[in-house]
Design a protein around this motif. Structure first.
Motif, short mmCIF file in Angstrom:
data_model
loop_
_atom_site.label_atom_id
_atom_site.label_comp_id
_atom_site.label_asym_id
_atom_site.label_seq_id
_atom_site.Cartn_x
_atom_site.Cartn_y
_atom_site.Cartn_z
N ALA A 271 -1.95 -8.24 -13.10
CA ALA A 271 -1.65 -9.02 -11.90
C ALA A 271 -2.91 -9.18 -11.07
CB ALA A 271 -0.57 -8.33 -11.08
N HIS A 272 -3.13 -10.38 -10.58
CA HIS A 272 -4.31 -10.66 -9.76
C HIS A 272 -3.89 -11.54 -8.59
CE1 HIS A 272 -8.19 -12.78 -8.79
NE2 HIS A 272 -8.57 -11.52 -8.78
N TRP A 273 -4.37 -11.20 -7.39
CA TRP A 273 -3.99 -11.97 -6.21
C TRP A 273 -5.10 -11.91 -5.16
CZ3 TRP A 273 -2.42 -7.16 -7.53
CH2 TRP A 273 -2.61 -6.13 -6.60
N ASP A 274 -4.98 -12.80 -4.19
CA ASP A 274 -5.91 -12.86 -3.07
C ASP A 274 -5.49 -11.81 -2.04
OD1 ASP A 274 -7.44 -13.44 -0.85
OD2 ASP A 274 -7.04 -15.59 -0.86
N THR A 275 -6.35 -10.84 -1.78
CA THR A 275 -5.98 -9.74 -0.89
C THR A 275 -5.79 -10.20 0.55
OG1 THR A 275 -8.33 -9.18 -0.61
CG2 THR A 275 -7.09 -7.99 -2.31
N ALA A 276 -6.27 -11.39 0.88
CA ALA A 276 -6.06 -11.91 2.23
C ALA A 276 -4.58 -12.14 2.50
CB ALA A 276 -6.83 -13.22 2.42
N LEU A 277 -3.77 -12.18 1.45
CA LEU A 277 -2.33 -12.41 1.61
C LEU A 277 -1.60 -11.17 2.11
CD1 LEU A 277 -1.71 -14.49 -1.63
CD2 LEU A 277 -1.82 -15.35 0.72
N GLY A 278 -2.29 -10.03 2.09
CA GLY A 278 -1.71 -8.82 2.67
C GLY A 278 -0.97 -7.94 1.68
N PRO A 279 -0.50 -6.79 2.18
CA PRO A 279 0.13 -5.79 1.31
C PRO A 279 1.44 -6.25 0.68
CG PRO A 279 0.31 -5.15 3.62
CD PRO A 279 -0.63 -6.31 3.57
N SER A 280 2.11 -7.23 1.29
CA SER A 280 3.38 -7.68 0.70
C SER A 280 3.15 -8.28 -0.68
CB SER A 280 4.06 -8.70 1.61
OG SER A 280 3.24 -9.86 1.77
N THR A 281 2.01 -8.93 -0.88
CA THR A 281 1.72 -9.51 -2.21
C THR A 281 1.43 -8.41 -3.21
OG1 THR A 281 0.84 -11.49 -1.13
CG2 THR A 281 0.28 -11.15 -3.44
N GLU A 282 0.75 -7.37 -2.77
CA GLU A 282 0.53 -6.23 -3.66
C GLU A 282 1.85 -5.61 -4.10
OE1 GLU A 282 -1.42 -1.72 -3.57
OE2 GLU A 282 -2.03 -3.20 -2.07
N ARG A 283 2.75 -5.44 -3.16
CA ARG A 283 4.06 -4.88 -3.52
C ARG A 283 4.80 -5.80 -4.48
NH1 ARG A 283 3.98 -3.51 2.07
NH2 ARG A 283 5.22 -5.34 2.61
N ALA A 284 4.70 -7.10 -4.26
CA ALA A 284 5.35 -8.05 -5.17
C ALA A 284 4.75 -7.97 -6.56
CB ALA A 284 5.21 -9.47 -4.62
N ALA A 285 3.44 -7.78 -6.65
CA ALA A 285 2.78 -7.66 -7.95
C ALA A 285 3.27 -6.43 -8.71
CB ALA A 285 1.26 -7.59 -7.76
N VAL A 286 3.38 -5.32 -8.00
CA VAL A 286 3.85 -4.09 -8.64
C VAL A 286 5.29 -4.25 -9.12
CG1 VAL A 286 4.40 -1.65 -8.25
CG2 VAL A 286 2.23 -2.59 -7.41
N HIS A 287 6.15 -4.84 -8.29
CA HIS A 287 7.54 -5.06 -8.69
C HIS A 287 7.62 -5.98 -9.92
CE1 HIS A 287 9.41 -2.80 -5.56
NE2 HIS A 287 8.92 -3.55 -4.58
N ALA A 288 6.77 -7.01 -9.95
CA ALA A 288 6.78 -7.94 -11.08
C ALA A 288 6.38 -7.23 -12.36
CB ALA A 288 5.85 -9.12 -10.81
#
Length: 306
Positions: A271-288
């Motif tokens: 999983a790779h994402w823009d960290t500017a999107l905040g911790p909610s995206t990190e949590r979504a990545a882990v759940h995915a």
């Protein structure tokens, strides 16, 4: 049930603001069958963080297996006692930890007082707790070019270690430690599972190290598995076994490994994402990633042909 359900689990994250790359390979197809595999964004080159340490460990395993007597001396005679194949390593060879090896992040070695470690000690530390200092010492020992050659020889053209592990990255050094694709990571695991990663002995050694991984927070997090059962890689009736290597970095979560149940599946999820999107995206990545893990587990638990 087919691996298509793994791909479906991966595609369910399409609306999320991230890239989720998934590859899964049936390790043991039936006689005369090519073997099932699926991929979603599996050829996209992404930062893969410490999951890429599998390539370093594969090279170390290959060299440890090469620590036998050379086939013949240069003159065609019998090799001298103790002569080693070029590039071979001995598991009990001491490795000095230099100041340049020591770095922060994951691991224990930089916090321990013991001065002497062997090649295999460093491999266990790298595999079990993703020790960055041990990783740097092994990289210094074998060299980045050797990992590139092994990747090329195994047909893993897009899996690359670019540099040693650093506390900070600035001008003049590669922007990330490593890049790769989910497909190449899963193929490396499949080669080891089939005993064809350099040699059967090297393959088994790599899987043994992967079995020691202490981070089960991604693909295995929501599945019923026994992380300590003896006898790996023999199946454990009614439960799954996991051997894996994870990676964590800014905007990256990765997990590559092998699930052993009624069937064996090699997998990689990045999983790779823009960290500017905040911790909610990190949590979504882990759940995915965990959702993909449940789909992988469901497939591995079904008997062949079911």
């Amino acid at each position: 049930m087919s691996l298509a359900q793994v791909a479906a689990a991966a595609r369910s994250s399409a609306a999320l603001p991230l890239t989720l790359a998934v590859a899964a390979i049936d390790v043991d197809p039936g006689a005369g069958e090519p073997g099932e595999s699926v991929g979603v964004h599996d050829t996209v080159v992404l930062p893969v963080a410490s999951a890429s340490k599998l390539l370093l460990l594969a090279e170390v395993a290959r060299r440890l297996d090469g620590g036998a007597l050379a086939a013949a001396a240069p003159d065609g005679g019998t090799p001298a006692a103790g002569a080693l194949v070029a590039g071979a390593l001995a598991a009990d060879r001491p490795v000095e930890i230099l100041a340049e090896d020591v770095t922060g992040g994951t691991g224990l070695l930089g916090r321990l007082g013991r001065p002497g470690w062997t090649v295999e000690d460093l491999a266990w530390l790298t595999a079990a707790v993703s020790d960055n200092t041990a990783t740097n010492a092994l990289l210094r020992l074998v060299g980045l070019p050797a990992t590139a050659r092994l990747a090329r020889d195994l047909g893993l053209e897009r899996l690359t270690l670019h540099d040693r592990v650093r506390d900070e990255r600035g001008p003049g050094v590669p922007p990330v430690f490593a890049t790769g694709t989910a497909r190449d990571l899963a193929r490396l695991v499949a080669l080891a599972a089939r005993g064809t990663m350099a040699s059967p002995a090297a393959s088994a050694r790599l899987l043994g190290w992967m079995r020691a991984n202490t981070d089960h927070g991604l693909v295995p997090a929501l599945i019923d598995h026994d992380p300590y059962a003896p006898g790996f890689p023999e199946p454990l009736p009614g439960r799954l076994l996991v051997a894996s290597k994870t990676g964590t970095d800014t905007g990256v979560r990765a997990d590559a490994g092998l699930l052993v149940g009624a069937r064996r599946v090699a997998y990689a999820v990045v999983a790779h994402w823009d960290t500017a999107l905040g911790p909610s995206t990190e949590r979504a990545a882990v759940h995915a990633i965990r959702d993909v893990g449940r789909a992988l587990a469901a497939w591995a638990q079904r008997p062949a042909g079911a």
